[in-house]
Design a protein around this motif. Structure first.
Motif, PDB file in Angstrom:
ATOM      1  N   ASP A  75      10.892  22.331 -17.758  1.00  0.00           N
ATOM      2  CA  ASP A  75       9.283  22.130 -18.715  1.00  0.00           C
ATOM      3  C   ASP A  75       9.133  23.068 -18.388  1.00  0.00           C
ATOM      4  O   ASP A  75       8.553  24.058 -18.841  1.00  0.00           O
ATOM      5  CB  ASP A  75       9.000  22.252 -16.467  1.00  0.00           C
ATOM      6  CG  ASP A  75       8.089  20.402 -17.477  1.00  0.00           C
ATOM      7  OD1 ASP A  75       9.008  19.600 -17.873  1.00  0.00           O
ATOM      8  OD2 ASP A  75       7.800  19.908 -16.139  1.00  0.00           O
ATOM      9  N   LEU A  76       9.909  25.202 -18.006  1.00  0.00           N
ATOM     10  CA  LEU A  76       9.884  25.693 -17.594  1.00  0.00           C
ATOM     11  C   LEU A  76      10.572  26.397 -19.440  1.00  0.00           C
ATOM     12  O   LEU A  76       9.923  27.424 -19.531  1.00  0.00           O
ATOM     13  CB  LEU A  76      10.761  27.268 -16.674  1.00  0.00           C
ATOM     14  CG  LEU A  76      10.571  28.626 -16.922  1.00  0.00           C
ATOM     15  CD1 LEU A  76       9.244  28.701 -17.040  1.00  0.00           C
ATOM     16  CD2 LEU A  76      11.058  28.524 -15.230  1.00  0.00           C
ATOM     17  N   GLU A  77      12.093  26.217 -19.653  1.00  0.00           N
ATOM     18  CA  GLU A  77      12.064  26.531 -20.405  1.00  0.00           C
ATOM     19  C   GLU A  77      11.463  25.990 -21.876  1.00  0.00           C
ATOM     20  O   GLU A  77      11.350  26.719 -22.891  1.00  0.00           O
ATOM     21  CB  GLU A  77      13.844  25.770 -20.996  1.00  0.00           C
ATOM     22  CG  GLU A  77      14.774  26.526 -19.967  1.00  0.00           C
ATOM     23  CD  GLU A  77      16.422  25.855 -20.193  1.00  0.00           C
ATOM     24  OE1 GLU A  77      17.481  26.661 -19.836  1.00  0.00           O
ATOM     25  OE2 GLU A  77      16.224  24.786 -20.570  1.00  0.00           O
ATOM     26  N   MET A  78      11.052  25.019 -21.910  1.00  0.00           N
ATOM     27  CA  MET A  78      10.366  24.423 -23.429  1.00  0.00           C
ATOM     28  C   MET A  78       9.003  25.393 -23.386  1.00  0.00           C
ATOM     29  O   MET A  78       8.891  25.514 -24.338  1.00  0.00           O
ATOM     30  CB  MET A  78       9.450  23.157 -22.740  1.00  0.00           C
ATOM     31  CG  MET A  78      10.907  21.637 -23.003  1.00  0.00           C
ATOM     32  SD  MET A  78      11.695  21.845 -24.224  1.00  0.00           S
ATOM     33  CE  MET A  78      10.233  21.061 -25.584  1.00  0.00           C
ATOM     34  N   ARG A  79       8.450  26.138 -22.087  1.00  0.00           N
ATOM     35  CA  ARG A  79       6.792  26.517 -21.784  1.00  0.00           C
ATOM     36  C   ARG A  79       7.814  27.992 -23.037  1.00  0.00           C
ATOM     37  O   ARG A  79       6.347  28.379 -23.380  1.00  0.00           O
ATOM     38  CB  ARG A  79       6.901  26.453 -20.814  1.00  0.00           C
ATOM     39  CG  ARG A  79       5.115  27.834 -20.719  1.00  0.00           C
ATOM     40  CD  ARG A  79       4.716  27.781 -19.415  1.00  0.00           C
ATOM     41  NE  ARG A  79       5.315  27.650 -18.223  1.00  0.00           N
ATOM     42  CZ  ARG A  79       5.602  29.243 -17.896  1.00  0.00           C
ATOM     43  NH1 ARG A  79       4.198  30.095 -19.428  1.00  0.00           N
ATOM     44  NH2 ARG A  79       6.617  28.857 -16.985  1.00  0.00           N
TER      45      ARG A  79
END
Length: 488
Positions: free
Chosen positions: A222-226
């Motif tokens: 989720d952090l990488e996608m954001r």
């Protein structure tokens, strides 16, 4: 190398994205095959080993004591075809390589170390399989680790690492720091979200394996996608024998829906851990790869991310002679690749000092040319160790294939000498007839490969008919690798 060309240190209290000095394409799982490709569609294979920031070749990174030596080493790896290093963010055998000290405060010297390493790896086209904790030494030296509650850390008991809510928050905070600072770089091949996940890390129970995997995976992705609009591949490694004592762990390690590839650590007490010869360990690796592929979804890559003569080295205090270890290494590498795993596996040196020998580097380089013979991005292999028929009972057969390609490695089992430990290069050569099943009818290019010299032995064409491709490999003394590819 001028230090000014490397990255400046970052303050421990602030995370800033890594200013990448040279871009590398990100790695992803091929959409139609259980192997890896770059984001621009080129095949990419993990060829490398476990390394550590305290071992001889990388120790010069810390406080920039000898960056020139580190750069020379990475250039040497590139020249020998190495594409990937498996590394732990900290190495807890010693007290001065903690990534946090105290817990929650990121060590400026370690940030600088990783900045420099990412920059150098980008320069030489090397990638990192990164795992956030050295759980082996963290367990053994828990009383010194900053996460220990007695030292102001979040966890009262090492058996609660993956159950304690405060510790899980600390783990996710560390992952957040790394994602924000280095996660935008193509140098990061993939995440090993937890090194050797073990029931001992969660109250001697494997019941929470899947829940922990979900929590860590979701947090990172989720952090990488954001931040980046995409994510690096993920795995969780395991000490292989745990699969027999806790078979339910296979659901997480091989089949968890959020993980992108599977990785285990190949250790076997009678062969790999304590090799008596250079043949039995390779045969065991072939068996272990087959078992792994039976567990994993058909399109999920698998590779061994740690193996080596651990019992001989750690418990018996013995370092293998280079001649023996080189052959042991080379045989394991080819058994791993031919049986259907990605690359040659990742050795834990288990040598004194902790370095691979020059002969092992040659073995890695000699596999690189063979990789070009197979179309990995479309190779939907399955293991064929037991299905390929061989005319010579004195050969072990390891292979994999789909309907248009196959990889085979033949290993002589009756040609050991020097007290039946090493292969005899002067063994009487034998012609070996092979019958490879499941190939579509048509014409095939057969390429046999000298694994010791890293070059083609012979090339010829033959036909597959009624689901079998049959041909003879001439004059095999010890071992040979074979690429089978449909023409057109």
């Amino acid at each position: 190398m001028r230090q000014a060309s490397l990255l400046p240190p970052a303050p421990a209290s602030k995370t800033s994205p890594l200013p990448v000095t040279a871009s590398l394409p990100w790695i992803q799982v091929a959409p139609d095959a259980p192997y890896f490709i770059t984001e621009d569609g080129q095949p990419w294979t993990p060829v490398g080993q476990n390394d550590a920031i305290t071992w001889p070749e990388l120790e010069g990174l810390f406080r920039r004591k000898n960056l020139a030596a580190v750069e020379e080493y990475l250039a040497y790896l590139q020249q020998h075809g190495v594409t990937c290093l498996r590394l732990m963010l900290e190495y807890a055998q010693v007290k001065h390589r903690y990534f946090e000290k105290p817990a929650g405060t990121f060590n400026p010297s370690m940030i600088k170390l990783w900045d420099d390493l990412f920059a150098l790896c980008a320069k030489y086209g090397l990638r990192i399989l990164l795992t956030p904790y050295d759980t082996f030494w963290m367990w053994l030296k828990w009383k010194y680790h900053p996460y220990n509650k007695q030292l102001g850390g979040p966890c009262a008991n090492r058996g609660q690492w993956l159950l304690c809510p405060d510790t899980l928050q600390a783990i996710k905070a560390r992952l957040t720091f790394v994602v924000e600072r280095w996660g935008g770089s193509g140098v990061l091949f993939a995440w090993d979200l937890w090194n050797e996940m073990h029931p001992a890390h969660m109250g001697n129970s494997s019941a929470n394996f899947s829940a922990v995997a979900t929590e860590l995976s979701t947090h990172v992705r989720d952090l990488e996608m954001r931040l980046y609009g995409r994510s690096h591949p993920q795995t969780i490694s395991i000490f292989g024998p745990i699969l027999y004592t806790n078979p339910d762990t296979a659901d997480t390690i091989f089949r968890h829906p959020l993980l992108d590839f599977a990785s285990t650590h190949f250790y076997d007490a009678k062969t790999i851990d304590y090799p008596k010869n250079t043949v039995d360990s390779a045969i065991k690796v072939g068996e272990l790869v087959r078992e792994a592929l039976e567990h994993a979804p058909a399109n999920r890559p698998f590779f061994d991310s740690e193996h080596g003569p651990i019992h001989l080295f750690k418990d018996k205090k013995h370092t293998l002679a280079p001649e023996f270890d080189d052959e042991y290494f080379r045989h394991i590498q080819w058994a791993h690749l031919a049986s259907g795993a990605a690359g040659g596996g990742m050795r834990w040196p288990n040598r004194h000092p902790h370095t691979l020998t020059p002969g092992m580097r040659v073995a890695q380089k000699n596999m690189i040319g063979f990789l070009d013979l197979i179309h990995w991005a479309t190779f939907r292999r399955r293991n064929l160790n037991q299905e390929i028929k061989c005319s010579a009972p004195s050969f072990a057969v390891m292979g994999c294939g789909d309907t248009q390609q196959a990889v085979v490695w033949l290993l002589r089992t009756d040609a050991l000498y020097q007290r039946k430990r090493l292969m005899n290069p002067e063994a009487t050569p034998l012609n070996v007839e092979l019958h490879i099943p499941y190939l579509e009818d048509g014409k095939y290019q057969i390429t046999t490969w000298n694994t010791q010299e890293g070059k083609i032995r012979e090339q010829f064409q033959t036909d597959a008919w009624e689901g079998f491709c049959c041909f003879t490999v001439p004059s095999v003394r010890t071992d040979v690798a074979i690429a089978v590819v449909k023409i057109g």
